[in-house]
Design a protein around this motif. Structure first.
Motif, PDB file in Angstrom:
ATOM      1  N   UNK A  45      50.288  43.147  42.832  1.00 36.58           N
ATOM      2  CA  UNK A  45      51.181  44.037  42.195  1.00 36.58           C
ATOM      3  C   UNK A  45      51.003  44.171  40.820  1.00 36.58           C
ATOM      4  N   UNK A  46      50.556  43.177  40.050  1.00 39.25           N
ATOM      5  CA  UNK A  46      50.622  43.079  38.520  1.00 39.25           C
ATOM      6  C   UNK A  46      49.812  41.913  38.155  1.00 39.25           C
ATOM      7  N   UNK A  47      49.133  41.804  36.787  1.00 41.50           N
ATOM      8  CA  UNK A  47      48.784  40.704  36.090  1.00 41.50           C
ATOM      9  C   UNK A  47      49.302  40.851  34.597  1.00 41.50           C
ATOM     10  N   UNK A  48      49.749  39.617  34.322  1.00 40.96           N
ATOM     11  CA  UNK A  48      50.401  39.506  33.254  1.00 40.96           C
ATOM     12  C   UNK A  48      49.800  38.307  32.449  1.00 40.96           C
ATOM     13  N   UNK A  49      49.266  38.289  31.066  1.00 40.91           N
ATOM     14  CA  UNK A  49      48.888  37.303  30.432  1.00 40.91           C
ATOM     15  C   UNK A  49      50.074  36.210  29.938  1.00 40.91           C
ATOM     16  N   UNK A  50      49.956  35.100  30.215  1.00 42.99           N
ATOM     17  CA  UNK A  50      50.873  34.019  29.622  1.00 42.99           C
ATOM     18  C   UNK A  50      50.236  32.854  28.964  1.00 42.99           C
ATOM     19  N   UNK A  51      50.364  32.815  27.600  1.00 46.25           N
ATOM     20  CA  UNK A  51      49.429  31.912  27.032  1.00 46.25           C
ATOM     21  C   UNK A  51      48.065  32.069  27.285  1.00 46.25           C
ATOM     22  N   UNK A  52      47.465  31.045  27.529  1.00 46.27           N
ATOM     23  CA  UNK A  52      45.983  31.160  27.866  1.00 46.27           C
ATOM     24  C   UNK A  52      45.812  31.472  29.423  1.00 46.27           C
ATOM     25  N   UNK A  53      46.799  31.771  30.153  1.00 44.87           N
ATOM     26  CA  UNK A  53      46.764  31.901  31.729  1.00 44.87           C
ATOM     27  C   UNK A  53      46.816  33.516  31.791  1.00 44.87           C
ATOM     28  N   UNK A  54      46.265  33.951  33.181  1.00 44.80           N
ATOM     29  CA  UNK A  54      46.642  35.242  33.776  1.00 44.80           C
ATOM     30  C   UNK A  54      47.450  34.647  34.951  1.00 44.80           C
ATOM     31  N   UNK A  55      48.687  35.515  34.883  1.00 41.93           N
ATOM     32  CA  UNK A  55      49.520  35.323  36.253  1.00 41.93           C
ATOM     33  C   UNK A  55      49.319  36.617  37.023  1.00 41.93           C
TER      34      UNK A  55
ATOM     35  N   UNK B  93      45.241  43.734  31.635  1.00 39.69           N
ATOM     36  CA  UNK B  93      45.612  43.078  30.768  1.00 39.69           C
ATOM     37  C   UNK B  93      44.418  42.311  30.053  1.00 39.69           C
ATOM     38  N   UNK B  94      44.531  42.200  28.780  1.00 36.47           N
ATOM     39  CA  UNK B  94      43.620  41.293  28.121  1.00 36.47           C
ATOM     40  C   UNK B  94      44.123  39.953  27.550  1.00 36.47           C
ATOM     41  N   UNK B  95      43.282  38.961  27.482  1.00 39.34           N
ATOM     42  CA  UNK B  95      43.655  37.463  27.074  1.00 39.34           C
ATOM     43  C   UNK B  95      42.295  36.964  26.561  1.00 39.34           C
ATOM     44  N   UNK B  96      42.452  36.569  25.140  1.00 39.84           N
ATOM     45  CA  UNK B  96      40.993  35.890  24.704  1.00 39.84           C
ATOM     46  C   UNK B  96      40.076  36.883  24.986  1.00 39.84           C
ATOM     47  N   UNK B  97      39.893  38.171  24.950  1.00 42.25           N
ATOM     48  CA  UNK B  97      38.761  38.963  25.174  1.00 42.25           C
ATOM     49  C   UNK B  97      38.369  39.581  26.487  1.00 42.25           C
ATOM     50  N   UNK B  98      38.935  38.606  27.450  1.00 41.32           N
ATOM     51  CA  UNK B  98      38.982  39.066  28.806  1.00 41.32           C
ATOM     52  C   UNK B  98      39.622  40.076  29.558  1.00 41.32           C
ATOM     53  N   UNK B  99      39.508  40.770  30.236  1.00 43.62           N
ATOM     54  CA  UNK B  99      40.424  41.870  31.006  1.00 43.62           C
ATOM     55  C   UNK B  99      40.563  41.530  32.198  1.00 43.62           C
ATOM     56  N   UNK B 100      41.801  41.661  32.893  1.00 46.48           N
ATOM     57  CA  UNK B 100      41.992  41.467  34.136  1.00 46.48           C
ATOM     58  C   UNK B 100      42.970  42.413  34.548  1.00 46.48           C
ATOM     59  N   UNK B 101      42.683  43.030  35.541  1.00 45.95           N
ATOM     60  CA  UNK B 101      43.571  44.114  36.232  1.00 45.95           C
ATOM     61  C   UNK B 101      43.680  43.972  37.513  1.00 45.95           C
ATOM     62  N   UNK B 102      45.012  44.338  38.192  1.00 43.68           N
ATOM     63  CA  UNK B 102      45.208  44.635  39.457  1.00 43.68           C
ATOM     64  C   UNK B 102      44.653  45.553  40.310  1.00 43.68           C
ATOM     65  N   UNK B 103      43.874  45.309  41.413  1.00 43.89           N
ATOM     66  CA  UNK B 103      43.046  46.344  42.131  1.00 43.89           C
ATOM     67  C   UNK B 103      44.284  47.152  43.018  1.00 43.89           C
ATOM     68  N   UNK B 104      44.450  48.386  42.845  1.00 49.99           N
ATOM     69  CA  UNK B 104      45.589  49.139  43.602  1.00 49.99           C
ATOM     70  C   UNK B 104      45.380  49.022  45.048  1.00 49.99           C
TER      71      UNK B 104
END
Length: 108
Positions: free
Chosen positions: A42-52, A1-12
């Protein structure tokens, strides 16, 4: 998932969230681990300026720091003692995160 140009993903199968800085490739060493309640991510989701970061047994809110190291940090007070059932059981709708919890209840 990307938010403000930064990518964050769940490591399997891990508690690690992999991080991709703008202009760089994904690298296994660029990662953070859930701090308050470590569990498998389990997952990463962008929420506003946050990563959940949705774990199997907890959820944490993380924010961008504006720094290269660490690029994100956990938000104090944004840890919830419910997990996410599965990666595809979490969606962002408008400004809300909706997911099926590890107890099969639906949360918003």
């Amino acid at each position: 998932m990307y938010n403000n140009g930064l990518g964050v993903a769940a490591g399997s199968g891990t508690g690690r969230a992999l991080i991709k800085l703008p202009g760089e490739a994904w690298a296994a060493l660029d990662s953070v681990v859930a701090e308050k309640s470590p569990d498998n991510l389990v997952a990463v989701r962008p929420l506003g300026d946050l990563f959940m970061l949705l774990g199997a047994a907890s959820i944490e809110g993380w924010q961008q720091t504006g720094l290269a190291d660490p690029p994100i940090r956990r938000v104090s007070g944004m840890t919830y003692p419910v997990g996410c059932l599965a990666r595809d059981a979490a969606k962002v709708v408008g400004s809300s995160l909706i997911f099926v919890g590890d107890d099969f209840s639906v949360y918003e």
